[in-house]
Scaffold this active site. Structure first.
Site, PDB file in Angstrom:
ATOM      1  N   ARG A 178       0.829  -1.202   0.000  1.00  0.00           N
ATOM      2  CA  ARG A 178       0.000   0.000   0.000  1.00  0.00           C
ATOM      3  C   ARG A 178       0.868   1.257   0.000  1.00  0.00           C
ATOM      4  NH1 ARG A 178      -4.793  -0.187   4.189  1.00  0.00           N
ATOM      5  NH2 ARG A 178      -5.536   1.470   2.801  1.00  0.00           N
ATOM      6  N   CYS A 235      -1.724   5.951   8.721  1.00  0.00           N
ATOM      7  CA  CYS A 235      -2.011   4.644   8.121  1.00  0.00           C
ATOM      8  C   CYS A 235      -3.088   4.851   7.076  1.00  0.00           C
ATOM      9  CB  CYS A 235      -2.426   3.646   9.191  1.00  0.00           C
ATOM     10  SG  CYS A 235      -3.873   4.174  10.150  1.00  0.00           S
TER      11      CYS A 235
END
Length: 286
Positions: A178, A235
């Site tokens: 990611r 995050c």
């Protein structure tokens, strides 16, 4: 500094002598956000279910991200439903790596709730069961608590986060995939904030429990972090980053949290996005 963690044996002793306080069960996963059915099937004795999606987050405009912080009113109603009282001891756990529990820990330690002592059960439900301790079934509804919530105050936003790499270390704690910008179904744009360095929060765990303070400090030091360097973490939506903040606390490091995280950043037009495995390899705009 006292550790923010409590072991299963310490908690078992506290339950036996009546000093455990309020136990909070935060079952939540990104792929299974509703954890109440599992809670009803088995939880620690006396534990109250916490709904992360509705009590530890507020859902409003998309540009706020996927899990913005709860309003003061939402949190005030939640902590009273959980039975939290002034001067209470609170132990939080979940069933997957303490990520959801870390979100609850961060919220309770940053929302201006006075006179409570908050810990996270190291290893969570799985460590408790592995140690041979029992579970209860059904719902727990304690008497309404009287804890007060004064509010989060000003939190780290996009502007401050964008500037953070100029004076400190900004950590992207998502997976390497990611971070580098592989296709992602969770957010509209893939990549990372320019200048951020990748340190997946799972690196701070071993066998589902937190590594030793020395090991966690070495993880941070590998990216240039020590007590003299300001460090912030983000995050996907501010949940896993709270886990890195908790890991920092275990290691004696102060880590700031960007609550909006990538889900807010990637939904805001004009923001720069970096791709690849270096902090600013390839940059484009949202």
């Amino acid at each position: 500094m006292a550790s923010p963690l409590i072991s299963v044996t310490e908690l078992a002793d506290a339950l036996r002598d009546g000093t455990a306080g309020c136990l909070l069960d935060v079952r939540w996963r990104l792929d299974q956000p509703e954890g109440r059915p599992e809670y009803l099937d088995g939880h620690l004795p006396g534990a109250v279910y916490v709904d992360l999606e509705r009590e530890l987050a507020e859902h409003g405009h998309p540009e706020q991200g996927r899990h913005p912080l709860p309003s003061d009113e939402t949190l005030r109603a939640a902590v009273r439903r959980w039975g939290l009282r002034r001067g209470a001891r609170v132990v939080i756990y979940d069933d997957v790596h303490s990520v959801a529990a870390a979100r609850a820990w961060w919220v309770l330690t940053h929302a201006g709730i006075a006179d409570i002592d908050v810990s996270v059960l190291d290893g969570g439900l799985r460590a408790w069961a592995a140690a041979g301790f029992g579970l209860e079934t059904g719902d727990v509804q304690p008497p309404v608590g009287d804890a007060e919530v004064s509010g989060f105050g000003e939190q780290l936003g996009m502007v401050e986060t964008a500037r953070w790499p100029q004076h400190g270390v900004l950590l992207d704690v998502r997976s390497a995939e990611r971070y580098r910008g592989d296709p992602d179904t969770h957010d509209p744009v893939a990549g990372h904030i320019p200048g951020a360095r990748n340190l997946p929060t799972t690196y701070h765990l071993s066998g589902g429990r937190f590594r030793t303070p020395a090991e966690i400090r070495r993880n941070f030091a590998s990216l240039g972090v020590d007590e003299s360097i300001p460090v912030a973490a983000y995050c996907g939506s501010g949940i896993a980053a709270a886990h890195t903040v908790l890991a920092g606390a275990v290691a004696g490091l102060d880590v700031a949290l960007y609550p909006g995280s990538w889900s807010q950043w990637s939904r805001t037009r004009g923001r720069e996005v970096a791709l690849g495995m270096t902090p600013a390899q390839r940059i484009r705009r949202v």
